[in-house]
Design a protein around this motif. Sequence first.
Motif, PDB file in Angstrom:
ATOM      1  N   PHE A   1      75.831  -9.467 -33.721  1.00 42.11           N
ATOM      2  CA  PHE A   1      76.035 -10.326 -35.214  1.00 42.11           C
ATOM      3  C   PHE A   1      75.820  -9.327 -36.387  1.00 42.11           C
ATOM      4  N   PRO A   2      76.732  -9.338 -37.035  1.00 34.95           N
ATOM      5  CA  PRO A   2      76.622  -8.493 -38.382  1.00 34.95           C
ATOM      6  C   PRO A   2      75.685  -9.069 -39.416  1.00 34.95           C
ATOM      7  N   ILE A   3      75.769 -10.535 -39.399  1.00 33.85           N
ATOM      8  CA  ILE A   3      74.750 -11.226 -40.414  1.00 33.85           C
ATOM      9  C   ILE A   3      73.515 -10.910 -39.919  1.00 33.85           C
ATOM     10  N   LEU A   4      72.919 -10.784 -38.935  1.00 31.73           N
ATOM     11  CA  LEU A   4      71.617 -10.310 -38.485  1.00 31.73           C
ATOM     12  C   LEU A   4      71.294  -8.884 -38.991  1.00 31.73           C
ATOM     13  N   ARG A   5      72.543  -8.006 -39.113  1.00 34.11           N
ATOM     14  CA  ARG A   5      72.504  -6.692 -39.560  1.00 34.11           C
ATOM     15  C   ARG A   5      72.044  -6.696 -41.017  1.00 34.11           C
ATOM     16  N   VAL A   6      72.667  -7.568 -41.680  1.00 39.02           N
ATOM     17  CA  VAL A   6      72.420  -7.630 -43.228  1.00 39.02           C
ATOM     18  C   VAL A   6      71.165  -8.081 -43.442  1.00 39.02           C
ATOM     19  N   MET A   7      70.736  -9.172 -42.641  1.00 36.29           N
ATOM     20  CA  MET A   7      69.322  -9.635 -42.948  1.00 36.29           C
ATOM     21  C   MET A   7      68.152  -8.416 -42.681  1.00 36.29           C
ATOM     22  N   LEU A   8      68.462  -7.901 -41.424  1.00 35.20           N
ATOM     23  CA  LEU A   8      67.415  -6.668 -41.334  1.00 35.20           C
ATOM     24  C   LEU A   8      67.340  -5.776 -42.249  1.00 35.20           C
ATOM     25  N   GLN A   9      68.516  -5.117 -42.824  1.00 36.66           N
ATOM     26  CA  GLN A   9      68.794  -4.239 -43.938  1.00 36.66           C
ATOM     27  C   GLN A   9      67.636  -4.841 -45.408  1.00 36.66           C
ATOM     28  N   ASN A  10      68.029  -6.084 -45.538  1.00 31.98           N
ATOM     29  CA  ASN A  10      67.409  -6.624 -46.469  1.00 31.98           C
ATOM     30  C   ASN A  10      65.808  -6.699 -46.330  1.00 31.98           C
ATOM     31  N   ALA A  11      65.439  -7.085 -45.299  1.00 30.34           N
ATOM     32  CA  ALA A  11      64.057  -7.173 -44.935  1.00 30.34           C
ATOM     33  C   ALA A  11      63.305  -5.881 -44.946  1.00 30.34           C
TER      34      ALA A  11
END
Length: 86
Positions: free
Chosen positions: A51-61
């Motif tokens: 899921f790419p959206i989770l990847r973006v959320m992880l990068q922001n965290a």
Amino acid sequence: MSKQQDPKWEVVDELPGEKQPQAKGGWLQSLFKNKTLWIGLLVGAAAVIVFPILRVMLQNALRAWWIWLGLALYWVWRRAQRSAKK
């Protein structure tokens, strides 16, 4: 007549059938042996890849490392305060 009739004693380290206490490792060693942790990390990594959206959320965290550092320092400070009261 002999001086003593006592049997000759033998010093042993353990008795047969005696259970020896296990030496406890450190908390880091027990953390790495935790199977649930490894399964959770693998499931989380698979979810981030799928899921790419989770990847973006992880990068922001991860970019907000200073927030995590502040929370960790606060947590350590609170534990020090609680242990000082005891």
